[in-house]
Design a protein around this motif. Sequence first.
Motif, PDB file in Angstrom:
ATOM      1  N   ALA A  45       0.855  -1.186   0.000  1.00 11.04           N
ATOM      2  CA  ALA A  45       0.000   0.000   0.000  1.00 11.04           C
ATOM      3  C   ALA A  45       0.892   1.239   0.000  1.00 11.04           C
ATOM      4  O   ALA A  45       2.121   1.160  -0.009  1.00 11.04           O
ATOM      5  CB  ALA A  45      -0.914  -0.008   1.208  1.00 11.04           C
ATOM      6  N   SER A  46       0.257   2.361  -0.016  1.00 18.14           N
ATOM      7  CA  SER A  46       1.011   3.596   0.072  1.00 18.14           C
ATOM      8  C   SER A  46       1.755   3.649   1.396  1.00 18.14           C
ATOM      9  O   SER A  46       1.296   3.109   2.414  1.00 18.14           O
ATOM     10  CB  SER A  46       0.071   4.797  -0.048  1.00 18.14           C
ATOM     11  N   ALA A  47       2.934   4.281   1.377  1.00 17.21           N
ATOM     12  CA  ALA A  47       3.706   4.393   2.614  1.00 17.21           C
ATOM     13  C   ALA A  47       2.989   5.234   3.648  1.00 17.21           C
ATOM     14  O   ALA A  47       3.359   5.205   4.828  1.00 17.21           O
ATOM     15  CB  ALA A  47       5.080   4.983   2.304  1.00 17.21           C
ATOM     16  N   GLU A  48       1.947   6.000   3.222  1.00 15.96           N
ATOM     17  CA  GLU A  48       1.187   6.794   4.181  1.00 15.96           C
ATOM     18  C   GLU A  48       0.267   5.918   5.029  1.00 15.96           C
ATOM     19  O   GLU A  48      -0.212   6.358   6.079  1.00 15.96           O
ATOM     20  CB  GLU A  48       0.371   7.856   3.444  1.00 15.96           C
ATOM     21  N   VAL A  49      -0.018   4.698   4.570  1.00 14.94           N
ATOM     22  CA  VAL A  49      -0.802   3.760   5.364  1.00 14.94           C
ATOM     23  C   VAL A  49       0.097   3.212   6.458  1.00 14.94           C
ATOM     24  O   VAL A  49       1.158   2.640   6.185  1.00 14.94           O
ATOM     25  CB  VAL A  49      -1.357   2.622   4.488  1.00 14.94           C
ATOM     26  N   LYS A  50      -0.316   3.388   7.691  1.00 17.12           N
ATOM     27  CA  LYS A  50       0.557   3.055   8.818  1.00 17.12           C
ATOM     28  C   LYS A  50      -0.009   1.866   9.600  1.00 17.12           C
ATOM     29  O   LYS A  50      -1.236   1.699   9.708  1.00 17.12           O
ATOM     30  CB  LYS A  50       0.690   4.256   9.754  1.00 17.12           C
ATOM     31  N   ALA A  51       0.913   1.081  10.124  1.00 11.43           N
ATOM     32  CA  ALA A  51       0.559   0.026  11.080  1.00 11.43           C
ATOM     33  C   ALA A  51       1.153   0.409  12.433  1.00 11.43           C
ATOM     34  O   ALA A  51       2.334   0.750  12.526  1.00 11.43           O
ATOM     35  CB  ALA A  51       1.089  -1.322  10.624  1.00 11.43           C
ATOM     36  N   LEU A  52       0.326   0.371  13.455  1.00  8.44           N
ATOM     37  CA  LEU A  52       0.748   0.715  14.805  1.00  8.44           C
ATOM     38  C   LEU A  52       0.584  -0.506  15.695  1.00  8.44           C
ATOM     39  O   LEU A  52      -0.357  -1.286  15.525  1.00  8.44           O
ATOM     40  CB  LEU A  52      -0.062   1.881  15.371  1.00  8.44           C
ATOM     41  N   ARG A  53       1.498  -0.635  16.628  1.00  2.42           N
ATOM     42  CA  ARG A  53       1.375  -1.720  17.587  1.00  2.42           C
ATOM     43  C   ARG A  53       0.743  -1.162  18.859  1.00  2.42           C
ATOM     44  O   ARG A  53       1.117  -0.108  19.382  1.00  2.42           O
ATOM     45  CB  ARG A  53       2.735  -2.362  17.876  1.00  2.42           C
ATOM     46  N   GLY A  54      -0.261  -1.858  19.326  1.00  2.00           N
ATOM     47  CA  GLY A  54      -0.891  -1.476  20.573  1.00  2.00           C
ATOM     48  C   GLY A  54      -0.276  -2.214  21.731  1.00  2.00           C
ATOM     49  O   GLY A  54       0.442  -3.201  21.560  1.00  2.00           O
ATOM     50  N   THR A  55      -0.548  -1.744  22.917  1.00  2.00           N
ATOM     51  CA  THR A  55      -0.028  -2.423  24.101  1.00  2.00           C
ATOM     52  C   THR A  55      -0.674  -3.778  24.316  1.00  2.00           C
ATOM     53  O   THR A  55      -0.253  -4.537  25.194  1.00  2.00           O
ATOM     54  CB  THR A  55      -0.274  -1.539  25.345  1.00  2.00           C
ATOM     55  N   ASP A  56      -1.718  -4.100  23.533  1.00  4.84           N
ATOM     56  CA  ASP A  56      -2.325  -5.419  23.603  1.00  4.84           C
ATOM     57  C   ASP A  56      -1.664  -6.411  22.659  1.00  4.84           C
ATOM     58  O   ASP A  56      -2.105  -7.555  22.538  1.00  4.84           O
ATOM     59  CB  ASP A  56      -3.823  -5.331  23.293  1.00  4.84           C
ATOM     60  N   GLY A  57      -0.604  -5.969  21.928  1.00  2.00           N
ATOM     61  CA  GLY A  57       0.117  -6.862  21.046  1.00  2.00           C
ATOM     62  C   GLY A  57      -0.470  -6.992  19.663  1.00  2.00           C
ATOM     63  O   GLY A  57       0.050  -7.747  18.845  1.00  2.00           O
ATOM     64  N   ARG A  58      -1.521  -6.280  19.352  1.00  3.13           N
ATOM     65  CA  ARG A  58      -2.166  -6.387  18.044  1.00  3.13           C
ATOM     66  C   ARG A  58      -1.613  -5.317  17.100  1.00  3.13           C
ATOM     67  O   ARG A  58      -1.191  -4.246  17.530  1.00  3.13           O
ATOM     68  CB  ARG A  58      -3.681  -6.232  18.161  1.00  3.13           C
ATOM     69  N   ARG A  59      -1.656  -5.632  15.799  1.00  7.46           N
ATOM     70  CA  ARG A  59      -1.256  -4.677  14.767  1.00  7.46           C
ATOM     71  C   ARG A  59      -2.501  -3.979  14.241  1.00  7.46           C
ATOM     72  O   ARG A  59      -3.410  -4.623  13.722  1.00  7.46           O
ATOM     73  CB  ARG A  59      -0.532  -5.387  13.634  1.00  7.46           C
ATOM     74  N   TYR A  60      -2.515  -2.655  14.333  1.00  7.91           N
ATOM     75  CA  TYR A  60      -3.651  -1.857  13.886  1.00  7.91           C
ATOM     76  C   TYR A  60      -3.248  -1.062  12.648  1.00  7.91           C
ATOM     77  O   TYR A  60      -2.173  -0.449  12.628  1.00  7.91           O
ATOM     78  CB  TYR A  60      -4.113  -0.902  14.987  1.00  7.91           C
ATOM     79  N   LEU A  61      -4.096  -1.078  11.669  1.00  8.28           N
ATOM     80  CA  LEU A  61      -3.839  -0.332  10.435  1.00  8.28           C
ATOM     81  C   LEU A  61      -4.612   0.978  10.492  1.00  8.28           C
ATOM     82  O   LEU A  61      -5.825   0.990  10.747  1.00  8.28           O
ATOM     83  CB  LEU A  61      -4.297  -1.162   9.228  1.00  8.28           C
ATOM     84  N   LEU A  62      -3.918   2.091  10.237  1.00  9.72           N
ATOM     85  CA  LEU A  62      -4.531   3.412  10.296  1.00  9.72           C
ATOM     86  C   LEU A  62      -4.219   4.179   9.019  1.00  9.72           C
ATOM     87  O   LEU A  62      -3.373   3.776   8.222  1.00  9.72           O
ATOM     88  CB  LEU A  62      -4.018   4.206  11.503  1.00  9.72           C
ATOM     89  N   ASP A  63      -4.908   5.301   8.857  1.00 10.92           N
ATOM     90  CA  ASP A  63      -4.699   6.208   7.713  1.00 10.92           C
ATOM     91  C   ASP A  63      -4.866   5.457   6.390  1.00 10.92           C
ATOM     92  O   ASP A  63      -3.911   5.236   5.648  1.00 10.92           O
ATOM     93  CB  ASP A  63      -3.324   6.875   7.782  1.00 10.92           C
ATOM     94  N   LEU A  64      -6.110   5.094   6.100  1.00  9.87           N
ATOM     95  CA  LEU A  64      -6.393   4.223   4.963  1.00  9.87           C
ATOM     96  C   LEU A  64      -6.995   4.911   3.743  1.00  9.87           C
ATOM     97  O   LEU A  64      -7.583   4.225   2.902  1.00  9.87           O
ATOM     98  CB  LEU A  64      -7.355   3.112   5.416  1.00  9.87           C
ATOM     99  N   PRO A  65      -6.913   6.232   3.574  1.00  9.81           N
ATOM    100  CA  PRO A  65      -7.450   6.808   2.331  1.00  9.81           C
ATOM    101  C   PRO A  65      -6.707   6.338   1.092  1.00  9.81           C
ATOM    102  O   PRO A  65      -7.278   6.275   0.002  1.00  9.81           O
ATOM    103  CB  PRO A  65      -7.270   8.323   2.531  1.00  9.81           C
TER     104      PRO A  65
END
Length: 1483
Positions: free
Chosen positions: A668-688
């Motif tokens: 995807a575009s490099a502007e699409v970010k994956a963040l790690r939460g303190t629960d150990g899950r990978r969250y995908l943000l900024d999806l336009p």
Amino acid sequence: MAESQVAEKPVEQPPADEVAQTEAEQAEQAAEEHINIPQVAVRLPTPSHSRTLPKRTPSESFTTLTLLPQPHETVQELKLAINEWVGGYWLGPYSLRIPATKGQVNGHGDTPSLSKTKEGVDVRAGEKLSEWIEVGDLFAHVDEDGERILEVVREPYSDFSARQTVLRLLELIIPPGSSINHMSTPLALLPGSTIFESVRDGVVSAGSSEPVYEEVEVALPSGRKGKLGKKEVVKVKREVASDSSNPFADWKGEWRNASLAKLPLSQAPLEVSPCVRSIQLSSFNPPPPHLRQLGHQLYLQVSLLEGETVTLVCSSRGWYVSKSNVNNFDPTPRPSSDGSTPGPTHSLIDLLHSLSPQFSERLSQLAPLTNTPPPLEPLSTVPIPQSEPAYPFLATTPAPPSVPELLRTQLAYLHTGATTADALDATRDWNEEIQGVKELPHESMQERVLREKMAQKTWAEFTQASVRGVMGVARGDVPPLNPNEDSRGHMWLVSNIFITRAIDCIDTYAHLGGDDAAYISHAKDAAGVKLLNKLDVDGLYLLGHTVVDWQGERWVCQSMLPGIFSRRKEDDAAEETPAESETTKEKKEDWVKVQGHSPSKSIDSDVPSEEKDEPTENPLIIYGIDSEDLSSLHWDEATHKIMEKVATACRLAPHQVKAGSDEKEFYASAEVKALRGTDGRRYLLDLPRLSPVDVEWLEKDISGKLAGPAKDADGSQYPHRVVLLRPELIETFWESELKRWARGVAAAEQAKKDAEKKEGGDAEDKDKAGDASASDGVDEAPKEEQSPAAEAAAAQRAEENKPVDASAIEDSIKQFELRFNPDAFVDQAPARDAEDKTSFTPSKVIDESDPTIKAVRDASLFLRTVALPAIALDVLTGNVSGVMDGASLSKLMHSRGVNMRYLGHLAVTIAQFSAGPEGEERPASGHLSAFKGIVLHEMVFRASKHILRRLVRDLQPEHVPCAVSHFLNCLLGSASNPSPSAVYEPIDFASIVEPEYVSLTPETLRSEIVSEVQKRYRWSLDDQYLTTGLRRKQLLRELASRFAFQLVQQDYVFERVESDAQSTSEDDKETKTSKDKKKKAKAVRAPRQTTFEPSDILTLVPVIKSTAPSVSVAEEIFEAGRNTINRGNIELGLEFMLEAVQLYENIHSVIHPEVAAAYNQYASTLHQLARLKIQQFSNEQADPEQPLGLDIATGLRLQRQAIIIAERTLGIYNPETTAYYFNLALLENLEGNAQQSLRYFRHILTLWDVIHGPGHPEINTVLSNAGVVLQAINENVLSLALLSQAQQQSAVIFGADHIQNGQALHQLTQAHFLAGDIPKALETSKSALEIFEARLSKEHAQTKEVAKNVELLTAVVENVEKQKQATQQAKERQLERLRAAQARVTSTDRRRLATGTPTTLGAKSSPGAGPSSVAGPGEAGVSPSAVQDGAAAAGQPQEGSRIGERGHLDVDELVKFIQGQGQPVKRSAKNALRGKRRTGAKR
């Protein structure tokens, strides 16, 4: 209002064929299970009072309930069935248990384990059963023919069960939708209203508010006695009952505009008699600690209908009446009439039955005690659980504005048990709930259904909580998290929901357009979340996300990312976190450390810390570019593997992204970010940026020339640069390229084969091909004159639709590869230290030699050259239906992958398609004419929405109605008042700058709209269109429905009303009714100076864009059913579709737009199959009355329910609701319910008038269908009126020589024939034949049919003419014989007069006159015969002349009459007088 998204299949789902095969096996197994489902008997206790249960018949028993549960149903579902049964409605808290026998109990009172559940829980006899145990596990120890028994055991009351008992009582005695239910607190007026049952029963007259009359004969007494007192028969007008009158009885053959003041908005509430005077929580709640220790749970105050007010105490043992009154508290039991102290009654309902006989009487009239069918469909009154209700754009102000109901404010205590804020339970962790549902197992069908049901419930509750939070934030009830920062950057946290404004508060979008770019970007972000929720990729997590448009602002609501507030940066050598425990070590690559640094260091991690500038990198980001530090690039291998699955579904190509001196591969575009939460899950943000950009728009339409009529003029700068291609377009383009590639491969293979053939064989093949093409052209498409653009689009489509030999590409299909680089042609943000933040750096990813970059360019070109013309072509050829307003237009364009910014280009395409054969300009006609009007209206609406949003932003709530009403006056009411004045009352205690709307005028508003249309849609809008071209009533509905606000229901005057009375002709006399109407109209309009007033704006309504996932399991089975039907297995396909419908109901809790759509699709499929079978019977000349083998009754039931659900969730005046009504009308006619079908057709015409207005081609379809139904019930005159109107409108809209007019003439031919006008039928049929011969061909089947009609009608007319000629000749022969006979008699009379013989002809002689009175030859008098002959010859009327009176008699009878035989005897004067007495006439 969720945006429509691409219909992608979930990742790694089996193909439809495999699904169909699997579902077929499951269907067979389910059928076998259904046959052998064992019964479960439930034993119930008996209530303490005799009135609690109704009187039962000898065959009824209220102590045992027999159920047939499925093995996967739970104990909780069994309890729901018990509670809804008439024998169990009264129960208090209870549990279900398997009865224990004496032999099963050991010495310690324990019972042995009977079976184990899947979770390993023991099932023991006599023990309380968990509500989540499945029935199959519960009776696993019982043989197939064994007895399955459960018993109801009463349980002690707790605080929770006491409150639930009160809520259950309220559900029984205060039914939803009833006249006594005043406990709801909706966001706006009339939530989820429906009028279907009123339309169905004829209560709502769809087109006329005036009654329909018929002429009848009535016998009136004469007032005389005896024989003379016979009754007199007279004709009078009588009103026709609504259930028997023809819905089109008052049709005048002209379009009648619906009155906004008389539009039905909701049906009357269900009239219910209250069972008690009042019921409320006692003011002595909650119980004090010492009484709670004694078992007190709740105090309830009830005012009985008998006039007594009692305070009921709920203890752990049950309910009893205390000695307390309103002011004094005494919890001791009240003694009974005999002085004894009664014990507690376990059931609250049982106790009320014993206290109040009137309570028992009133409750017996409600469900479930009554046997009377409910007057209203339950679907029309029950609350809407998982969907936002629709709010009508018109509403009536409730009178009184509010009804006192103390219990309304006590519901929160009944639901939560909290009396203070501290006592409230912890706020729901929405993120953990959403992710927990995602992690539920989903291997089997039952697991998938449970998972999706929980997901829909959780997302619906999250959306409702988001709306409540936004409204609280907008009111200022919630303080921001960062009050010291600029107000534009404020953030709020409400109920663990993170709320922000969709504005560019930190200049992230400054280079793309600022706030306008942020506004669009957040909507695209929500669309990306919805798309990924639909794909449902394992290992990929998404935050709860909802966008709410409210009071001019766009609010973004997200569940809180775990660890978002703890951005601590620690060393990689930190301790291993609980997320990496022993149970997850084998899948360690799928998790991330929750306290350590990111798995892969950022690219710039080797740079010394002292050389790094602020801000520091975000430790949560593990994949993508940090938006706060664009030089910091993060990458994670496990996340990259997950993104590969997303890229496969979204057609994204792997590409290199460079930052600093290193490069990494991204999908995807490099502007699409994956963040790690303190629960150990990978969250995908900024999806336009899951879709590539529209490079053609960036290069040609951001600035430059307009696309509209003034195409040489320079347009304004487009507001932003966030112009992306829709996922639907990417999928359409991919399929188009696949077909093109396949045709190329097949052509190459065919060329190889052709090279091996001989020349003679080639010629033979060409001849065969020519013959085949000639034979295929017999029933060709209509030959309408089309523009070069339309012909080019049609040719391109024909080329794309050519079949491809699948065998030729079977081996090479895997070689096809088409993917898109999402970073191609993307503008880059300026450097962080740049002075001009609005400037941008051109993209460096522009090398079109790379196929993935060229694919982005080709897709953008495909949108302009193929996708956009395809819409206009489908509209031109009539392949698109249901486009009635801007909302349906948006849905159509989005489904084709066309963005709404292309409205101006679409209008240009329509103009090109409307041109003549040589390209000359012509006005649009037919479907294109109406479609262009909708396109222009949508541009005006969207421009108006942007302006109105700016005007109401930052206003106080009480000023919003003033701003909206003034805006409407300037836009829609300027013809009534060209200079409206804005209403503004400033708040005295605050110094506020006068808002912008106060200075708005009609001229400035029109100028702004023209500018907005030029800027956003590249179209030059004519200023006159805003004054003369707008359909004001329809635009008002769109603004109110989609902005959105509610208006007072009344007729709004859009034109100036002349005060002077208009002159009338001498003989023109107005009726009393019209005078009264004019007086009322003047009384209403007199005080109004403008069309709209602030009081007309009742309230604003939030517009919600949900990102809830779709119901994939039901969609797959539905699609499998359709494919099975297409393969010819109709019965199995319908079973699949019905199974999918039931899954939709189960997952969405019935009242949901997707359930309505499923109902409609199933019913429409049944109708199409029925029409095919009827056509098959006709072709085979079989018995038309034989059964079709289809369950039309089920289709009718589901279609009716679809309308109720659509009205409640989409709106009463909605295009989809209109389509559902049309399908129902067709089904009703198919089933033979002509009157019902006509009612729906008449209502559809009203819906068309409200939504679009007259002049749409699809209205003619409604009129034609209604006319055909009228013919079936022998209403030939009304049918002729409707079909004539449809034909006249077709000629006006399409042209006199268009094929549509030919079709209308063909239908009109039969109407004239049935009405008995054969010559007119022949004339109409000849006109139709000329059109068919010109547009189709003489060999076309329909042309032959019309030609045959012309021949038959010609023969009938010729036969009628022959009969007329024969009749005329017979009359002439009789007249000649009569004249000859008269001539003979006249000559005889003259001879007699000459000889003095008296004659019997002539005038009657006076009494007493003798022969001497006859004049002699020398006198002036002549014979009477001569006088008569002379007068007749002169053509003068003669008094008493009777010549020709008996010309209808035969010649022999005339001769006898002339000779004096058979002369009628005249009545005497006495008889004549007697006749006058009979009629009551004066003498």
